[in-house]
Write an enzyme that holds these catalytic residues in place. Structure first.
Site, PDB file in Angstrom:
ATOM      1  N   SER A   1       0.810  -1.218   0.000  1.00 45.65           N
ATOM      2  CA  SER A   1       0.000   0.000   0.000  1.00 45.65           C
ATOM      3  C   SER A   1       0.844   1.269   0.000  1.00 45.65           C
ATOM      4  O   SER A   1       1.897   1.337   0.653  1.00 45.65           O
ATOM      5  CB  SER A   1      -0.874  -0.001   1.267  1.00 45.65           C
ATOM      6  OG  SER A   1      -1.422   1.276   1.480  1.00 45.65           O
TER       7      SER A   1
ATOM      8  N   TYR B   1      -1.588   0.325  10.708  1.00 45.13           N
ATOM      9  CA  TYR B   1      -1.871  -0.338   9.418  1.00 45.13           C
ATOM     10  C   TYR B   1      -0.666  -0.212   8.484  1.00 45.13           C
ATOM     11  O   TYR B   1      -0.219  -1.200   7.881  1.00 45.13           O
ATOM     12  CB  TYR B   1      -3.111   0.293   8.773  1.00 45.13           C
ATOM     13  CG  TYR B   1      -3.315  -0.094   7.321  1.00 45.13           C
ATOM     14  CD1 TYR B   1      -3.919  -1.293   6.969  1.00 45.13           C
ATOM     15  CD2 TYR B   1      -2.894   0.751   6.283  1.00 45.13           C
ATOM     16  CE1 TYR B   1      -4.101  -1.657   5.641  1.00 45.13           C
ATOM     17  CE2 TYR B   1      -3.070   0.403   4.950  1.00 45.13           C
ATOM     18  CZ  TYR B   1      -3.672  -0.793   4.632  1.00 45.13           C
ATOM     19  OH  TYR B   1      -3.851  -1.139   3.310  1.00 45.13           O
TER      20      TYR B   1
ATOM     21  N   GLU C   1       0.135   3.651   1.677  1.00 43.45           N
ATOM     22  CA  GLU C   1       0.135   4.096   3.078  1.00 43.45           C
ATOM     23  C   GLU C   1       1.515   3.853   3.712  1.00 43.45           C
ATOM     24  O   GLU C   1       1.873   4.511   4.685  1.00 43.45           O
ATOM     25  CB  GLU C   1      -0.967   3.354   3.844  1.00 43.45           C
ATOM     26  CG  GLU C   1      -1.155   3.706   5.308  1.00 43.45           C
ATOM     27  CD  GLU C   1      -1.825   5.058   5.590  1.00 43.45           C
ATOM     28  OE1 GLU C   1      -2.350   5.689   4.654  1.00 43.45           O
ATOM     29  OE2 GLU C   1      -1.801   5.475   6.763  1.00 43.45           O
TER      30      GLU C   1
HETATM   31  P1  NAP Z   1     -11.515  -4.565   1.874  1.00 37.90           P
HETATM   32  O1  NAP Z   1     -12.663  -4.242   0.979  1.00 37.90           O
HETATM   33  O2  NAP Z   1     -11.463  -4.001   3.249  1.00 37.90           O
HETATM   34  O3  NAP Z   1     -11.436  -6.181   1.988  1.00 37.90           O
HETATM   35  C1  NAP Z   1     -10.663  -6.795   2.964  1.00 37.90           C
HETATM   36  C2  NAP Z   1     -10.859  -8.301   2.857  1.00 37.90           C
HETATM   37  O4  NAP Z   1     -10.036  -8.950   3.843  1.00 37.90           O
HETATM   38  C3  NAP Z   1     -12.292  -8.795   3.095  1.00 37.90           C
HETATM   39  O5  NAP Z   1     -12.587  -9.793   2.124  1.00 37.90           O
HETATM   40  C4  NAP Z   1     -12.213  -9.432   4.479  1.00 37.90           C
HETATM   41  O6  NAP Z   1     -13.118 -10.504   4.661  1.00 37.90           O
HETATM   42  C5  NAP Z   1     -10.798  -9.994   4.443  1.00 37.90           C
HETATM   43  N1  NAP Z   1     -10.265 -10.292   5.762  1.00 37.90           N
HETATM   44  C6  NAP Z   1     -10.141  -9.462   6.833  1.00 37.90           C
HETATM   45  N2  NAP Z   1      -9.595 -10.126   7.882  1.00 37.90           N
HETATM   46  C7  NAP Z   1      -9.355 -11.396   7.463  1.00 37.90           C
HETATM   47  C8  NAP Z   1      -8.789 -12.551   8.070  1.00 37.90           C
HETATM   48  N3  NAP Z   1      -8.377 -12.544   9.344  1.00 37.90           N
HETATM   49  N4  NAP Z   1      -8.681 -13.680   7.347  1.00 37.90           N
HETATM   50  C9  NAP Z   1      -9.114 -13.729   6.065  1.00 37.90           C
HETATM   51  N5  NAP Z   1      -9.679 -12.673   5.428  1.00 37.90           N
HETATM   52  C10 NAP Z   1      -9.781 -11.522   6.126  1.00 37.90           C
HETATM   53  O7  NAP Z   1     -10.141  -4.169   1.164  1.00 37.90           O
HETATM   54  P2  NAP Z   1      -9.860  -3.733  -0.355  1.00 37.90           P
HETATM   55  O8  NAP Z   1     -10.092  -2.278  -0.493  1.00 37.90           O
HETATM   56  O9  NAP Z   1     -10.516  -4.696  -1.254  1.00 37.90           O
HETATM   57  O10 NAP Z   1      -8.271  -3.918  -0.405  1.00 37.90           O
HETATM   58  C11 NAP Z   1      -7.696  -5.181  -0.727  1.00 37.90           C
HETATM   59  C12 NAP Z   1      -6.275  -5.219  -0.181  1.00 37.90           C
HETATM   60  O11 NAP Z   1      -5.503  -4.184  -0.782  1.00 37.90           O
HETATM   61  C13 NAP Z   1      -6.156  -4.997   1.324  1.00 37.90           C
HETATM   62  O12 NAP Z   1      -5.075  -5.772   1.774  1.00 37.90           O
HETATM   63  C14 NAP Z   1      -5.813  -3.515   1.449  1.00 37.90           C
HETATM   64  O13 NAP Z   1      -5.111  -3.281   2.643  1.00 37.90           O
HETATM   65  C15 NAP Z   1      -4.941  -3.343   0.212  1.00 37.90           C
HETATM   66  N6  NAP Z   1      -4.923  -2.011  -0.360  1.00 37.90           N
HETATM   67  C16 NAP Z   1      -6.091  -1.392  -0.677  1.00 37.90           C
HETATM   68  C17 NAP Z   1      -6.066  -0.149  -1.292  1.00 37.90           C
HETATM   69  C18 NAP Z   1      -7.342   0.562  -1.651  1.00 37.90           C
HETATM   70  O14 NAP Z   1      -7.278   1.774  -1.919  1.00 37.90           O
HETATM   71  N7  NAP Z   1      -8.475  -0.127  -1.719  1.00 37.90           N
HETATM   72  C19 NAP Z   1      -4.829   0.456  -1.583  1.00 37.90           C
HETATM   73  C20 NAP Z   1      -3.660  -0.221  -1.264  1.00 37.90           C
HETATM   74  C21 NAP Z   1      -3.715  -1.462  -0.670  1.00 37.90           C
HETATM   75  P3  NAP Z   1     -14.585 -10.312   5.357  1.00 37.90           P
HETATM   76  O15 NAP Z   1     -15.508  -9.941   4.246  1.00 37.90           O
HETATM   77  O16 NAP Z   1     -14.827 -11.673   5.934  1.00 37.90           O
HETATM   78  O17 NAP Z   1     -14.445  -9.240   6.396  1.00 37.90           O
HETATM   79  N1  GDD Z   2     -12.306   7.424   6.185  1.00 42.15           N
HETATM   80  C1  GDD Z   2     -12.384   8.749   6.351  1.00 42.15           C
HETATM   81  N2  GDD Z   2     -13.503   9.276   6.960  1.00 42.15           N
HETATM   82  N3  GDD Z   2     -11.366   9.520   5.918  1.00 42.15           N
HETATM   83  C2  GDD Z   2     -11.491  10.864   6.065  1.00 42.15           C
HETATM   84  C3  GDD Z   2     -12.617  11.440   6.659  1.00 42.15           C
HETATM   85  C4  GDD Z   2     -13.665  10.619   7.135  1.00 42.15           C
HETATM   86  O1  GDD Z   2     -14.680  11.055   7.679  1.00 42.15           O
HETATM   87  N4  GDD Z   2     -12.440  12.794   6.654  1.00 42.15           N
HETATM   88  C5  GDD Z   2     -11.253  13.031   6.067  1.00 42.15           C
HETATM   89  N5  GDD Z   2     -10.672  11.870   5.729  1.00 42.15           N
HETATM   90  C6  GDD Z   2      -9.332  11.725   5.125  1.00 42.15           C
HETATM   91  C7  GDD Z   2      -8.417  10.810   5.938  1.00 42.15           C
HETATM   92  O2  GDD Z   2      -7.866  11.521   7.046  1.00 42.15           O
HETATM   93  C8  GDD Z   2      -7.385  10.433   4.881  1.00 42.15           C
HETATM   94  O3  GDD Z   2      -6.367  11.406   4.822  1.00 42.15           O
HETATM   95  C9  GDD Z   2      -8.187  10.470   3.567  1.00 42.15           C
HETATM   96  O4  GDD Z   2      -9.434  11.092   3.867  1.00 42.15           O
HETATM   97  C10 GDD Z   2      -8.446   9.095   2.953  1.00 42.15           C
HETATM   98  O5  GDD Z   2      -9.010   8.256   3.941  1.00 42.15           O
HETATM   99  P1  GDD Z   2      -9.578   6.796   3.570  1.00 42.15           P
HETATM  100  O6  GDD Z   2     -10.549   6.869   2.467  1.00 42.15           O
HETATM  101  O7  GDD Z   2     -10.011   6.177   4.861  1.00 42.15           O
HETATM  102  O8  GDD Z   2      -8.305   6.050   2.946  1.00 42.15           O
HETATM  103  P2  GDD Z   2      -6.788   5.924   3.447  1.00 42.15           P
HETATM  104  O9  GDD Z   2      -5.951   6.731   2.511  1.00 42.15           O
HETATM  105  O10 GDD Z   2      -6.641   6.161   4.891  1.00 42.15           O
HETATM  106  O11 GDD Z   2      -6.511   4.378   3.229  1.00 42.15           O
HETATM  107  C11 GDD Z   2      -6.959   3.716   2.036  1.00 42.15           C
HETATM  108  O12 GDD Z   2      -5.950   3.769   1.060  1.00 42.15           O
HETATM  109  C12 GDD Z   2      -4.730   3.086   1.417  1.00 42.15           C
HETATM  110  C13 GDD Z   2      -3.751   3.294   0.248  1.00 42.15           C
HETATM  111  O13 GDD Z   2      -3.079   4.514   0.414  1.00 42.15           O
HETATM  112  C14 GDD Z   2      -7.313   2.273   2.439  1.00 42.15           C
HETATM  113  O14 GDD Z   2      -7.922   1.640   1.347  1.00 42.15           O
HETATM  114  C15 GDD Z   2      -6.060   1.500   2.820  1.00 42.15           C
HETATM  115  O15 GDD Z   2      -6.398   0.139   3.016  1.00 42.15           O
HETATM  116  C16 GDD Z   2      -5.055   1.620   1.649  1.00 42.15           C
HETATM  117  O16 GDD Z   2      -3.866   0.911   1.934  1.00 42.15           O
END
Ligand code: NAP
Ligand code: GDD
Length: 346
Positions: free
Chosen positions: A134, A158, A136
């Site tokens: 990520s 995280y 992050e």
């Molecule tokens: P998400 O919607 O939060 O999905 C997370 C998944 O992990 C769900 O299927 C959840 O299953 C499963 N999970 C949680 N705890 C588990 C455990 N103990 N054992 C097995 N499965 C478990 O995340 P996403 O947005 O699709 O992201 C996918 C991956 O990419 C994550 O690793 C996230 O950290 C990473 N990532 C995401 C982003 C982004 O912007 N979306 C960016 C960079 C990296 P349940 O349905 O059972 O809860």
């Molecule tokens: N969630 C949330 N809720 N974020 C807020 C809010 C609020 O009410 N108000 C402001 N924000 C700001 C957060 O402080 C952060 O800077 C930004 O919005 C994005 O927040 P999120 O959408 O929660 O995403 P994230 O950047 O913290 O994390 C996501 O992206 C990562 C990749 O950079 C997640 O998907 C992580 O799992 C992923 O790794």
């Protein structure tokens, strides 16, 4: 026919990746946690085409059994506790799932493949491994934009857990010759995004406020800047990474940045409302340590994978608002029958 195992198949990315791999002709296995997940609606449309195996990233033996049963050519480790604020509340659990869970998955592959602890093996015929790293991890960024060589400075439990997962993946590649790669993905969103993440929180609120189902939207830091793309594009990069001749890590993002305030403005414009009348800044939603700015340098992914994003930020926000408008209309219709909003129909 190639076989893939996806952990996190019920998540946003897992559902798009499963659809993409099915279209590519794969036999797709999804790892499900034991008890029914409230998010299984994300994969309900394709559930009949998938195979499922039970397992949990907290449970080593369940992962060995899952890999043994699915006999995958490719493993995509998408499972994690992925919501950053929760990682301060449950730092220990986040470390176990999001960090050590990666080690357990790698160990499961090593055990089922019979790869020893000493020496490296040929990559031919090996199970290939994708780790969901990520942006992050860049946290308090050392340079703008961020590429594969940018130093890491995670700002949340995280981010620290993801950094462990990132380096243990590289370490297994270097120690055992595993075809193990990390995709360092920047934020990617879609109508399937969890409601707790900021873009979906905004699109859902704009839609519901416009339909009279909600009156205000409480947000934290409106000045945070991210490089946001469309999840459907990003899962294609994951797949491409495992089709290369050699394993390597790739940054995946658009190279363009917007603030949370920009997302709010576009979402409320889409429903014809003035956002400043509905958005309330709530200091309780500001994080203990913020990541102010993330911006990808995706040159390597473009050059080596031939990957390009296809959806720009304005389109992405509008796509999410349109989907939430449909849900809000259903919610209005169903309100008499069922007092809570159905999450289904992704
Ligand atoms: P998400 O919607 O939060 O999905 C997370 C998944 O992990 C769900 O299927 C959840 O299953 C499963 N999970 C949680 N705890 C588990 C455990 N103990 N054992 C097995 N499965 C478990 O995340 P996403 O947005 O699709 O992201 C996918 C991956 O990419 C994550 O690793 C996230 O950290 C990473 N990532 C995401 C982003 C982004 O912007 N979306 C960016 C960079 C990296 P349940 O349905 O059972 O809860
Ligand atoms: N969630 C949330 N809720 N974020 C807020 C809010 C609020 O009410 N108000 C402001 N924000 C700001 C957060 O402080 C952060 O800077 C930004 O919005 C994005 O927040 P999120 O959408 O929660 O995403 P994230 O950047 O913290 O994390 C996501 O992206 C990562 C990749 O950079 C997640 O998907 C992580 O799992 C992923 O790794």
């Amino acid at each position: 026919m190639k076989r893939a195992l996806i952990t996190g198949v019920t998540g946003q990315d897992g559902s798009y990746l499963a659809e993409h791999l099915l279209r590519c002709g794969y036999e797709v296995w999804g790892l499900l946690r034991g008890q029914p997940s409230p998010h299984r609606s994300r994969i309900s449309r394709i559930a009949d085409d998938l195979k499922f195996v039970e397992g949990d990233l907290l449970d080593q033996s369940s992962l060995v059994a899952a890999v043994d049963r699915a006999q995958p050519d490719e493993v995509y480790n998408l499972a994690a506790i992925s919501y950053v604020p929760m990682s301060w509340q449950q730092a220990d659990l986040t470390g176990e799932v999001t960090g050590l869970g990666v080690l357990r998955m790698l160990e499961a592959i090593r055990m089922v493949s019979g790869i020893g602890r000493s020496g490296t093996t040929s990559m031919a015929g090996q199970i290939r491994f994708y780790q969901a790293s990520s942006s992050e991890m860049f946290g308090k960024v050392r340079e703008v934009p961020q590429n594969e060589d940018t130093a890491l400075h995670p700002r949340s439990p995280y981010g620290v857990a993801k950094t462990y997962g990132h380096f243990i993946t590289r370490n297994y590649r270097e120690s055992f010759g595993l075809f193990a790669v990390s995709g360092i993905l920047f934020n990617h969103e879609s109508p399937r995004r969890g409601r707790e993440f900021v873009t979906r929180k905004i699109s859902r609120a704009a839609a519901r406020i416009s339909k009279g189902l909600q009156s205000e939207l409480r947000l934290g830091n409106l000045d945070a800047v991210r490089d946001w793309g469309f999840a459907g594009d990003y899962v294609k990069a994951m797949h491409l990474m495992l089709q290369q001749g050699n394993p390597g890590d790739y940054v995946v993002g658009t190279g363009r940045t917007h603030s949370v305030r920009d997302a709010v403005r576009i979402a409320f414009e889409t429903v014809g409302l003035d956002w400043s009348r509905h958005v309330v800044c709530d200091s309780r939603l500001v994080r203990p340590a913020e990541v102010d700015l993330l911006c990808a340098d995706p040159k390597r992914a473009r050059a080596q994978l031939g990957w390009e994003p296809t959806v720009d930020f304005d389109e992405l926000v509008r796509m999410m608002v349109e989907a939430d408008l449909e849900r809000a209309e259903r919610e209005q219709r169903d309100v008499a029958r069922a007092p809570t909003e159905p999450e289904g129909d992704w």
